[in-house]
Every structure is written in structure tokens, then in C-alpha cells.
Design a protein around this motif. Structure first.
Motif, PDB file in Angstrom:
ATOM      1  N   THR A 108      30.753  36.782  40.814  1.00 30.47           N
ATOM      2  CA  THR A 108      29.617  37.455  40.174  1.00 30.47           C
ATOM      3  C   THR A 108      28.457  36.492  39.934  1.00 30.47           C
ATOM      4  OG1 THR A 108      30.661  37.060  38.016  1.00 30.47           O
ATOM      5  CG2 THR A 108      31.095  39.169  39.085  1.00 30.47           C
ATOM      6  N   GLN A 109      28.762  35.212  39.735  1.00 28.23           N
ATOM      7  CA  GLN A 109      27.690  34.218  39.617  1.00 28.23           C
ATOM      8  C   GLN A 109      26.937  34.088  40.930  1.00 28.23           C
ATOM      9  OE1 GLN A 109      29.009  30.267  38.597  1.00 28.23           O
ATOM     10  NE2 GLN A 109      26.926  29.431  38.565  1.00 28.23           N
ATOM     11  N   LEU A 110      27.678  34.150  42.058  1.00 27.14           N
ATOM     12  CA  LEU A 110      27.032  34.124  43.378  1.00 27.14           C
ATOM     13  C   LEU A 110      26.075  35.300  43.547  1.00 27.14           C
ATOM     14  CD1 LEU A 110      30.041  33.147  45.672  1.00 27.14           C
ATOM     15  CD2 LEU A 110      27.894  31.879  45.491  1.00 27.14           C
ATOM     16  N   ALA A 111      26.535  36.503  43.164  1.00 28.26           N
ATOM     17  CA  ALA A 111      25.684  37.694  43.299  1.00 28.26           C
ATOM     18  C   ALA A 111      24.413  37.552  42.469  1.00 28.26           C
ATOM     19  CB  ALA A 111      26.460  38.932  42.882  1.00 28.26           C
ATOM     20  N   ALA A 112      24.546  37.010  41.252  1.00 28.60           N
ATOM     21  CA  ALA A 112      23.367  36.819  40.406  1.00 28.60           C
ATOM     22  C   ALA A 112      22.444  35.749  40.968  1.00 28.60           C
ATOM     23  CB  ALA A 112      23.810  36.455  38.990  1.00 28.60           C
ATOM     24  N   TYR A 113      23.040  34.677  41.498  1.00 26.46           N
ATOM     25  CA  TYR A 113      22.232  33.595  42.082  1.00 26.46           C
ATOM     26  C   TYR A 113      21.411  34.104  43.267  1.00 26.46           C
ATOM     27  CZ  TYR A 113      21.106  28.835  43.590  1.00 26.46           C
ATOM     28  OH  TYR A 113      20.448  27.678  43.926  1.00 26.46           O
ATOM     29  N   MET A 114      22.002  35.012  44.045  1.00 24.46           N
ATOM     30  CA  MET A 114      21.340  35.562  45.236  1.00 24.46           C
ATOM     31  C   MET A 114      20.497  36.801  44.910  1.00 24.46           C
ATOM     32  SD  MET A 114      24.704  35.171  47.691  1.00 24.46           S
ATOM     33  CE  MET A 114      24.049  36.229  48.972  1.00 24.46           C
ATOM     34  N   ARG A 115      20.384  37.128  43.625  1.00 24.33           N
ATOM     35  CA  ARG A 115      19.593  38.276  43.168  1.00 24.33           C
ATOM     36  C   ARG A 115      20.072  39.580  43.797  1.00 24.33           C
ATOM     37  NH1 ARG A 115      13.663  35.387  43.991  1.00 24.33           N
ATOM     38  NH2 ARG A 115      14.105  33.551  42.688  1.00 24.33           N
ATOM     39  N   ASN A 116      21.354  39.637  44.029  1.00 25.78           N
ATOM     40  CA  ASN A 116      21.980  40.823  44.625  1.00 25.78           C
ATOM     41  C   ASN A 116      21.423  41.157  46.010  1.00 25.78           C
ATOM     42  OD1 ASN A 116      24.212  42.007  43.419  1.00 25.78           O
ATOM     43  ND2 ASN A 116      22.999  42.958  41.795  1.00 25.78           N
ATOM     44  N   GLN A 117      20.912  40.134  46.687  1.00 24.32           N
ATOM     45  CA  GLN A 117      20.360  40.310  48.034  1.00 24.32           C
ATOM     46  C   GLN A 117      21.207  39.518  49.018  1.00 24.32           C
ATOM     47  OE1 GLN A 117      16.216  39.191  47.985  1.00 24.32           O
ATOM     48  NE2 GLN A 117      15.785  40.392  46.153  1.00 24.32           N
ATOM     49  N   GLY A 118      21.718  40.195  50.036  1.00 20.67           N
ATOM     50  CA  GLY A 118      22.583  39.548  51.008  1.00 20.67           C
ATOM     51  C   GLY A 118      23.983  40.145  50.922  1.00 20.67           C
ATOM     52  N   ARG A 119      24.992  39.312  51.168  1.00 22.58           N
ATOM     53  CA  ARG A 119      26.369  39.791  51.180  1.00 22.58           C
ATOM     54  C   ARG A 119      27.310  38.693  50.677  1.00 22.58           C
ATOM     55  NH1 ARG A 119      28.844  43.671  54.224  1.00 22.58           N
ATOM     56  NH2 ARG A 119      26.848  44.735  53.888  1.00 22.58           N
ATOM     57  N   VAL A 120      28.217  39.079  49.762  1.00 22.18           N
ATOM     58  CA  VAL A 120      29.260  38.181  49.277  1.00 22.18           C
ATOM     59  C   VAL A 120      30.606  38.831  49.572  1.00 22.18           C
ATOM     60  CG1 VAL A 120      30.288  37.015  47.294  1.00 22.18           C
ATOM     61  CG2 VAL A 120      27.800  37.238  47.448  1.00 22.18           C
ATOM     62  N   TYR A 121      31.395  38.215  50.460  1.00 28.01           N
ATOM     63  CA  TYR A 121      32.752  38.681  50.722  1.00 28.01           C
ATOM     64  C   TYR A 121      33.685  38.008  49.716  1.00 28.01           C
ATOM     65  CZ  TYR A 121      30.930  40.227  55.256  1.00 28.01           C
ATOM     66  OH  TYR A 121      30.211  40.842  56.255  1.00 28.01           O
ATOM     67  N   ALA A 122      34.324  38.839  48.850  1.00 26.31           N
ATOM     68  CA  ALA A 122      35.236  38.317  47.830  1.00 26.31           C
ATOM     69  C   ALA A 122      36.663  38.682  48.229  1.00 26.31           C
ATOM     70  CB  ALA A 122      34.897  38.894  46.472  1.00 26.31           C
ATOM     71  N   VAL A 123      37.473  37.666  48.546  1.00 29.61           N
ATOM     72  CA  VAL A 123      38.816  37.876  49.086  1.00 29.61           C
ATOM     73  C   VAL A 123      39.853  37.486  48.035  1.00 29.61           C
ATOM     74  CG1 VAL A 123      40.397  37.330  50.969  1.00 29.61           C
ATOM     75  CG2 VAL A 123      37.928  37.359  51.394  1.00 29.61           C
ATOM     76  N   GLU A 124      40.831  38.366  47.822  1.00 26.00           N
ATOM     77  CA  GLU A 124      41.942  38.087  46.914  1.00 26.00           C
ATOM     78  C   GLU A 124      43.209  38.714  47.468  1.00 26.00           C
ATOM     79  OE1 GLU A 124      44.496  36.826  44.416  1.00 26.00           O
ATOM     80  OE2 GLU A 124      42.392  36.148  44.243  1.00 26.00           O
ATOM     81  N   ARG A 125      44.285  37.920  47.541  1.00 24.34           N
ATOM     82  CA  ARG A 125      45.536  38.380  48.140  1.00 24.34           C
ATOM     83  C   ARG A 125      46.374  39.194  47.164  1.00 24.34           C
ATOM     84  NH1 ARG A 125      49.953  33.975  49.828  1.00 24.34           N
ATOM     85  NH2 ARG A 125      49.910  33.765  47.554  1.00 24.34           N
ATOM     86  N   ASP A 126      46.514  38.721  45.917  1.00 25.88           N
ATOM     87  CA  ASP A 126      47.376  39.388  44.942  1.00 25.88           C
ATOM     88  C   ASP A 126      46.768  40.738  44.527  1.00 25.88           C
ATOM     89  OD1 ASP A 126      49.733  38.970  42.949  1.00 25.88           O
ATOM     90  OD2 ASP A 126      48.048  39.643  41.706  1.00 25.88           O
ATOM     91  N   THR A 127      47.576  41.779  44.533  1.00 29.24           N
ATOM     92  CA  THR A 127      47.083  43.137  44.275  1.00 29.24           C
ATOM     93  C   THR A 127      46.576  43.299  42.852  1.00 29.24           C
ATOM     94  OG1 THR A 127      48.689  43.982  45.873  1.00 29.24           O
ATOM     95  CG2 THR A 127      47.687  45.580  44.395  1.00 29.24           C
ATOM     96  N   ARG A 128      47.314  42.778  41.872  1.00 29.61           N
ATOM     97  CA  ARG A 128      46.890  42.929  40.475  1.00 29.61           C
ATOM     98  C   ARG A 128      45.612  42.132  40.200  1.00 29.61           C
ATOM     99  NH1 ARG A 128      52.111  41.495  37.039  1.00 29.61           N
ATOM    100  NH2 ARG A 128      52.162  39.859  38.634  1.00 29.61           N
ATOM    101  N   ARG A 129      45.577  40.929  40.694  1.00 27.44           N
ATOM    102  CA  ARG A 129      44.365  40.124  40.500  1.00 27.44           C
ATOM    103  C   ARG A 129      43.177  40.726  41.262  1.00 27.44           C
ATOM    104  NH1 ARG A 129      44.609  34.932  38.706  1.00 27.44           N
ATOM    105  NH2 ARG A 129      43.167  34.179  40.308  1.00 27.44           N
ATOM    106  N   TYR A 130      43.472  41.337  42.390  1.00 27.26           N
ATOM    107  CA  TYR A 130      42.401  42.000  43.155  1.00 27.26           C
ATOM    108  C   TYR A 130      41.780  43.143  42.347  1.00 27.26           C
ATOM    109  CZ  TYR A 130      40.158  44.968  46.649  1.00 27.26           C
ATOM    110  OH  TYR A 130      39.256  45.746  47.338  1.00 27.26           O
ATOM    111  N   GLN A 131      42.602  43.892  41.631  1.00 28.65           N
ATOM    112  CA  GLN A 131      42.076  44.986  40.806  1.00 28.65           C
ATOM    113  C   GLN A 131      41.210  44.443  39.672  1.00 28.65           C
ATOM    114  OE1 GLN A 131      42.414  48.280  41.602  1.00 28.65           O
ATOM    115  NE2 GLN A 131      40.833  48.472  40.000  1.00 28.65           N
ATOM    116  N   THR A 132      41.659  43.311  39.081  1.00 27.43           N
ATOM    117  CA  THR A 132      40.854  42.655  38.049  1.00 27.43           C
ATOM    118  C   THR A 132      39.500  42.235  38.608  1.00 27.43           C
ATOM    119  OG1 THR A 132      42.862  41.840  36.979  1.00 27.43           O
ATOM    120  CG2 THR A 132      40.802  40.750  36.407  1.00 27.43           C
TER     121      THR A 132
END
Length: 610
Positions: free
Chosen positions: A243-267
Motif C-alpha cells: 500500500t505504501q507503493l500505491a501511495a508513492y505512485m499516486r495510484n498510477q501504474g500497476r503493483v502486482y502483490a503476490v502472496e502464497r499463503d491463503t489466509r495471509r492473502y486474504q489479509t
């Protein structure tokens, strides 16, 4: 008597479970608190209790050793005992429950307090208290509006010093209860006094501010992806850096956020949604499964893999099993190599851990860079921080180690943290390292070729220097060559003429001798006959004269033959000269002059002969 039916309060049991996991397996306290099972608990209460236990873990171990508590109470869970003791001695100073574990700890209260008072110098009484860091979520709130919001509540904003980083460290240590300032490096981050309570603050509940340590915000600060770029967060949950990346980029562009664990992915997904990080695309998969060609548009990569967490709370992690450390370092190197080799358009990678062990940090980076198929280099973190930082990596791993950055709790007043900034070389091709090897192998051959080229260049420069006086040195060189050929031809012609003159003079001499000798022979015959002398003697004399004449004639003919041979040789030389002059583009006028000179000399010779 103890009532065995009374249960231990759940928040003590949960705190003991998390404390055990951090101590034995590692990991971040904050990340463990984002478990779905804890959504019904007051996270701030759990965080404060576990944090207090971790801070005083070494002191509690000494207290237990002195009282022999764990030896006497064998059925008591040691992790729960430490949590209850921390609450009794360093927290609320009381245990409200009536469960057997609580009552057991209370029976040792007087013994614990006596030991702490008698051994204050031996106990770790001074604990470095870090300030409270708050990141403004600029997707929902500007920094100026955040400052006004805190000022409206009675907080006093102190402008960050314009001096050095050391001046800033002194400044944040002097913050009082209602003071706050802006961070020296990350301008979207505010710094409050260590005891500031913000878990119940309205801005926090609305996700307009995020409680995030400064050290964990540095990776995004140094990755610095501009708005409109494409970024990959390889191990994204719980989503602080995403979320810091998204704010730094002013929500312009694309951030791929990858998480393997299902529970942590939901978080992660929930946090991305709450912070209004619209440019984030979450992916529930193993980042190692992302192959070349899947996300070729990625330009920047953030990698914060699993680690021992030894930098989060140093007192807990004095020892880590070697087998576990080796397993983690192997996985970390695998992640980093994958990031370096599987994304052809990636130009910058920030690798970070919340660990203070060099095996997970400098060594992992050094091994990955040396064994990578792509051309990557480690940037100097000191230069990126403009010289305003104090802690860096070890030189034990060469120059690469010294270019890495550490955050130290005791000097930077943050959590223990490590990061390295890697940048792709100019060529950026996978064969760059192979090309380097080939170039090293061919270095000797190239050097010899260069020496030959230098020799040729020096010879060319010499000839060019000789011809610098004229505008066209090549023409002047040709003229010099033609002059030399013409002079040579003239000298050969003179020698030829002189030789012809000598042969003619010899012929004339032989003719004159013949003319002189013929009357003497005749006179001799007449004399002998008239005087009546012996005719035989006159015949012998005549034969001798004839022999002498033949010898002279033979000598003349041999001289003429020798002259003819010389003429032929000279003609050949002249022909060679003519051929050379024609190759050097001898002008027609010069050739005609040479021919005229030949004719004049021949005419002169003819006149002499006549």
C-alpha cells in the motif's frame, strides 16, 4: 485451594502462543497479529503485552533462574509463565484472574520483587524506547491535512531539522507526549513520542494513517518507482509496503502483490481495499511460479522474504538453530536469483529483511549477484541516502557488503532491518556475464591486435606528419616519388651514355691501331724481302701480329658484349622505374620531360660520334 476449573484468560494464552512462535520460529510480531483467528481480539492490547514480554525476556530468564520456578513448577507452561510475569512486574502490575497459572506466579511475587530490587545493576533496566512512527496514507489524506488534524487535537508540530541526520536523531529523542515531527527521509511519515497511543485514533480506524515502522518504509523510499511504472511485490502480505507503493505512485501504474499463503492473502486483499490502493493487483500464488514471459512488464521489484526476524526484537533472538538459518538463507537466495533472472525489463530490485544476521543479508546478496545470469550491480546505499545514514553492511563480504544498509534499534531508533538496492547494468542481457568471460579469454589476443594497430597508426602518423605542410599530403608524397624516379632514370641514362662513349672510344682506338699496324707489317715484309733476309722470321712476326690483332679484336668484342649486358640491365632498371612511376600515377608531363632529356643526350652522343 486453587480452582482448576478456572481457565486462563484467552489473551494471555494467545500472547504466550505468539511469543513462543517468534522466539522459536522467527517472524514479525505485527504480521502474526494479522491472523484471521485474532480478529475478535483487541490487537493493541495483545501487541503491548507481547512487546513488553519481549523487551524484558532476558531479565525474566534471570529471575526464573534465581527462583528455580520452572524446576519447581514442572507443569507450568514456561511461555505463559513469562507473559504473566511480564504483566505482573513490568505491565499492569497485577494479575486479575484466578486460574492456577496466575495464582502460581502470584505466590512468587515477593521473591521476584526482592530479586529485582537487589540486582538492579545486573538487570537490563534501560530499554531503548523507539518513537511511534505513523505513515500518512496519501491515497486518502494529504500530509498537510494530517498535520492540521493532529494540531486540532492539541498536538504540537515541530518542523524537522534542516541539519544532519545525527541532529534529527537528537531531535526525536526529545519529543514530549504531544509533540510530533516529520521524518528526516520519508516525508509521508510522522514521528511521535514512544508512549503515544494511536490504535483507537479515528484516522487509524479509517486507514488514513498506518502504524508502520520507519525501517520498513525505507525499501519503498529507495526503490522509488515513478507514477505510471510497473512494480512487483514478491512477498506482499500483510500489505504495509504494497500500500505504501500505491501511495508513492499516486495510484498510477500497476503493483502486482503476490502472496502464497491463503489466509495471509486474504489479509492482504482486505488491507489493500481499506487503504484504497486502486493500482494494486493481488495474486494468490507462489512468486517462484511466475516464469519468464508472465510479467515481462515489471520494471521495479520489492523482495522482503521470510527471515528469522532477529531484528524485530533482538533480546529474543540471541540464538537460531543452524539448520533453520541455512534453510532460510537458501530460500532467500533462490527468491533473489528468480527476481534477477525472470523479469527481463526489471531495472531495480530492493531486497530487504527484518534480520540482523549477515547470512540472510550480505552473504545472500553477494552470492546472488555473483551467480546471476544477468548483469546486476549493488548500488551504494550511502550515496542513495545522500550520506545521511550511519549503519552499513560488513566488509567481510567485499565491496558488495559495504554498499548495503542496516537500521539499528540502539542507534537509529527503529526496528532492526537490512536492505540492498540492486540495479541492472546498461546492457541488461542474460549473456552479459558470458560475454565478460569471453572477453577475459580473448583479452590477450585483443591486446596483441591493439599493439599491431598501434604500430600501424604510428607509421601512419609519421607519414602524415611529413605531409602536413601541404593541403594534400598524399599528392605531395606521389610527387616526391615521381621526382625520385625521374632522378634515378636520369642517372641511369647518364651512365648508359658514358658507357656508350667508352665503347666508341675503345673502337676508335682499335681502328687507329689497325691503321698504324698495317703499314708496319707491309714495310716489314718489304724490308725482309729487299734485304734478302730470311722470309721465315718475317712470317713468324706476321703470325704474332695476327694473333695480337685477333686478341685485340676479341677483347673489343667481349667489351662490347659486356656493354650490351650492362645496357640490358640498365634498360630493365629503367623499365622498372617506369612501371613504378606509372603505379604512383606519374604525370604525363614529367614522363615527356624524361623522354626529351633522353633524346637530347642521344643527339649529343651522335654529334660526338660524328
Amino acid at each position: 485451594m486453587f480452582e482448576h476449573s478456572v481457565k486462563v484468560p484467552r489473551h494471555y494464552k494467545v500472547a504466550a502462543s505468539i511469543f513462543k512462535k517468534i522466539s522459536t520460529e522467527g517472524g514479525s510480531l505485527k504480521s502474526l497479529l494479522y491472523d484471521d483467528k485474532l480478529k475478535h481480539f483487541r490487537i493493541n492490547v495483545l501487541y503491548a503485552l507481547i512487546n513488553e514480554t519481549i523487551k524484558h525476556a532476558a531479565d525474566i530468564d534471570k529471575i526464573f533462574e534465581n527462583s528455580c520456578l520452572l524446576d519447581k513448577e514442572t507443569r507450568l507452561d514456561p511461555w505463559l509463565a513469562k507473559v504473566l510475569t511480564a504483566e505482573l512486574l513490568f505491565g499492569k502490575k497485577t494479575l486479575p484472574g484466578k486460574s492456577k497459572p496466575e495464582q502460581t506466579i502470584l505466590t512468587y511475587k515477593d521473591q521476584f520483587e526482592k530479586y529485582t530490587s537487589d540486582h538492579q545493576d545486573d538487570l537490563k533496566t534501560e530499554v531503548v524506547r523507539r518513537p511511534r512512527y505513523v505513515r500518512v496514507n496519501t491515497n486518502l489524506l494529504t500530509t498537510s491535512d494530517a498535520i492540521r488534524a493532529f494540531q486540532d487535537e492539541g498536538y504540537r508540530f515541530i518542523r524537522c531539522t534542516s541539519g544532519s541526520y545525527d541532529d534529527y536523531l537528537k531531535q526525536i529523542q526529545q519529543l514530549t507526549e504531544y509533540d510530533f515531527t516529520q521524518d528526516y527521509h520519508v516525508k509521508t511519515m510522522f514521528v511521535f513520542a514512544s508512549n503515544t497511543k494511536l490504535h483507537e485514533h479515528e484516522l487509524y480506524l479509517e486507514s488514513q494513517i498506518v502504524l508502520q515502522d520507519k525501517a520498513t518504509a525505507l525499501p519503498v523510499h529507495l526503490l522509488a518507482p515513478p507514477p505510471g511504472s510497473c512494480v512487483l511485490d514478491m512477498c506482499a502480505a500483510p500489505g504495509m509496503k504494497t500500500t505504501q507503493l500505491a501511495a508513492y505512485m499516486r495510484n498510477q501504474g500497476r503493483v502486482y502483490a503476490v502472496e502464497r499463503d491463503t489466509r495471509r492473502y486474504q489479509t492482504l486483499c482486505d488491507f489493500v481495499k481499506k487503504t484504497d490502493s486502486k493500482c494494486v493487483e493481488t495474486m494468490n500464488k507462489d512468486c517462484l511460479e511466475i516464469k519468464r514471459g508472465d510479467l515481462d512488464d515489471v520494471e521495479y521489484i520489492l523482495l522482503d522474504p521470510s527471515c528469522t526476524g532477529s531484528g524485530m526484537e533482538i533480546s529474543v533472538h540471541n540464538y537460531v538453530e543452524p539448520a533453520r538459518l541455512a534453510k532460510l538463507t537458501s530460500l532467500q537466495e533462490k527468491f533473489l536469483k528468480h527476481a534477477m533472472n525472470s523479469f527481463p525489463n526489471a531495472k531495480r530490485i530492493v531486497y530487504s529483511t527484518c534480520s540482523i544476521y549477515p547470512e540472510e543479508n550480505e552473504r545472500a546478496v553477494s552470492n546472488a549477484v555473483k551467480n546471476s545470469r544477468s548483469n546486476w550491480k549493488v548500488l551504494d546505499a550511502k550515496e542513495l541516502m545522500k550520506g545521511q545514514w550511519n549503519n552499513f553492511g560488513s566488509g567481510m563480504y567485499g565491496v558488495i557488503g559495504t554498499k548495503c544498509l542496516y537500521a539499528r534499534p540502539d542507534s537509529d531508533f527503529t526496528t532492526g532491518f537490512f536492505l540492498a538496492v540492486l540495479e541492472r547494468g546498461q546492457k541488461g542481457s542474460e549473456n552479459s556475464n558470458k560475454e565478460k568471460v569471453k572477453s577475459n579469454k580473448n583479452a590477450d589476443s585483443k591486446s596483441t591486435i591493439e599493439e599491431e594497430d598501434n604500430c600501424e597508426n604510428t607509421s601512419k602518423t609519421v607519414t602524415d606528419e611529413e605531409g602536413q605542410k601541404s593541403e594534400n599530403p598524399s599528392k605531395k608524397k606521389k610527387k616526391k616519388n615521381t621526382q625520385a624516379h625521374s632522378e634515378m632514370a636520369e642517372s641511369l641514362q647518364e651512365e648508359e651514355i658514358n658507357a656508350e662513349d667508352n665503347t666508341k672510344k675503345k673502337k676508335k682506338k682499335h681502328k687507329s691501331n689497325d691503321v698504324d699496324e698495317s703499314p708496319t707489317y707491309e714495310n716489314a715484309e718489304n724490308l725482309t724481302t729487299t734485304d734478302g733476309t730470311d722470309t721465315m722470321t718475317s712470317k713468324k712476326k706476321k703470325k704474332k701480329k695476327d694473333k695480337n690483332r685477333e686478341q685485340d679484336e676479341n677483347a673489343v668484342t667481349e667489351a662490347q658484349a659486356a656493354d650490351d649486358v650492362k645496357k640490358k640491365k640498365k634498360k630493365r632498371k629503367l623499365e622498372e622505374v617506369d612501371e613504378q612511376s606509372s603505379q604512383d600515377n606519374l604525370e604525363v608531363s614529367e614522363i615527356e620531360e624524361v623522354q626529351k632529356k633522353k633524346k637530347k643526350k642521344r643527339n649529343k652522343n651522335n654529334e660526338i660520334e660524328t
